[in-house]
Enzyme design. Structure first.
Site, PDB file in Angstrom:
ATOM      1  N   SER A  38      27.017  10.826 -51.884  1.00 21.45           N
ATOM      2  CA  SER A  38      28.264  11.054 -51.141  1.00 21.45           C
ATOM      3  C   SER A  38      29.648  10.409 -51.401  1.00 21.45           C
ATOM      4  CB  SER A  38      27.992  10.550 -49.630  1.00 21.45           C
ATOM      5  OG  SER A  38      27.858   9.157 -49.617  1.00 21.45           O
ATOM      6  N   LYS A 106      31.322   3.994 -48.254  1.00 19.07           N
ATOM      7  CA  LYS A 106      32.180   5.005 -47.939  1.00 19.07           C
ATOM      8  C   LYS A 106      33.536   4.514 -48.353  1.00 19.07           C
ATOM      9  CE  LYS A 106      28.911   7.899 -46.258  1.00 19.07           C
ATOM     10  NZ  LYS A 106      28.367   8.964 -46.660  1.00 19.07           N
TER      11      LYS A 106
END
Length: 282
Positions: A38, A106
């Site tokens: 991701s 993230k």
């Protein structure tokens, strides 16, 4: 001088070594491995990182692997010492709000008071500091949306990208049907046709003391667009540097070892992309 000698002698014992290591793990540095794609192209599957746990305060210490807190959360903010939270653009390690025993990494794209719009593979942020702040700092990226000023794609790190083969609207619709979409479908003039979701864009307003986290591999990241912003109490720290790295075939990536985050996210030499890792949301 005598005290120093005693401390040194204690540190050389097995008990002293274990206590020192635990103190470091509990309060200062934590090892973390990137499990999914991701954050490509910035961080790769198989990157082993050291995370600075004191970047945003001192989190309540947990027993490694078991993730059981060893001290009470006195202020219910997840930290023994509270400090300023992540800044926009920071890469952050945090606990999954839906499963706090699981860690995610993230990029923080918005913080409390910000408004987020996502449409046509483009991220727009209206920053809480207001128009003058955005004009002063993001003059080349400004657009008007529904009579409000937004910054279009404010982050320029080289690893941030989209995948033209992915139908983003279909992805959002699937999560909306599954009641797994935090962003609200909205209709915005000039953003194209209205889709099956009932909108042609998606909107989210970040609550105070929360942070909107999105993966750099935008079309292959399961993030705040789906499960919402991350409260401060789940913030763990900031990635520091890669101490080891290997690929899917267990071949060591020698060029990444010892590299700090600033280098990995800004030097194009270290940006990697692998077609085989684009199977699904991660």
């Amino acid at each position: 001088m005598e005290k120093i000698k005693k401390i040194y002698k204690f540190s050389q014992s097995w008990t002293g070594t274990v206590i020192i290591v635990l103190l470091i793990i509990f309060f200062f540095i934590q090892a973390f491995v990137i499990p999914t794609g991701s954050m490509k192209n910035t961080l790769l599957v198989g990157d082993f990182l050291f995370v600075k746990k004191f970047s945003y305060g001192v989190p309540t210490p947990h027993i490694p692997f078991l993730e059981i807190p060893i001290l009470p959360d006195f202020d219910e903010d997840g930290h023994l010492i509270k400090a300023q939270g992540p800044k926009r653009g920071d890469i952050v390690v945090f606990r999954n709000p839906r499963n706090p025993k699981e860690h995610y990494v993230k990029r923080c794209v918005a913080k409390g008071g910000d408004e987020v719009v996502f449409a046509n593979k483009t991220l727009y942020i209206r920053m809480s500091e207001g128009d003058e702040y955005m004009k002063e700092n993001y003059a080349k990226n400004l657009v008007w949306i529904e009579n409000k000023l937004f910054v279009k794609e404010p982050y320029s790190q080289k690893g941030i990208h989209y995948d033209d083969r992915v139908n983003t609207e279909a992805t959002f619709l699937k999560h909306l049907i599954g009641n797994d979409l935090a962003m609200k479908p909205v209709i915005i003039d000039g953003f194209g046709e209205v889709g099956y979701s009932g909108g042609n864009a998606y909107y989210y307003e970040v609550s105070e003391d929360e942070y909107f986290m999105v993966g750099d591999n935008r079309d292959h990241s399961y993030d705040s667009r789906f499960w919402g912003a991350v409260p401060y109490k789940f913030i763990v720290g900031k990635p520091w540097f890669v101490y080891f790295s290997w690929d899917e075939q267990k071949l060591v990536r020698w060029d990444r070892i010892g590299r700090f985050m600033d280098t990995l996210e800004n030097n194009e030499k270290f940006i990697r992309y692998h077609e085989s890792d684009l199977d699904a949301l991660e």
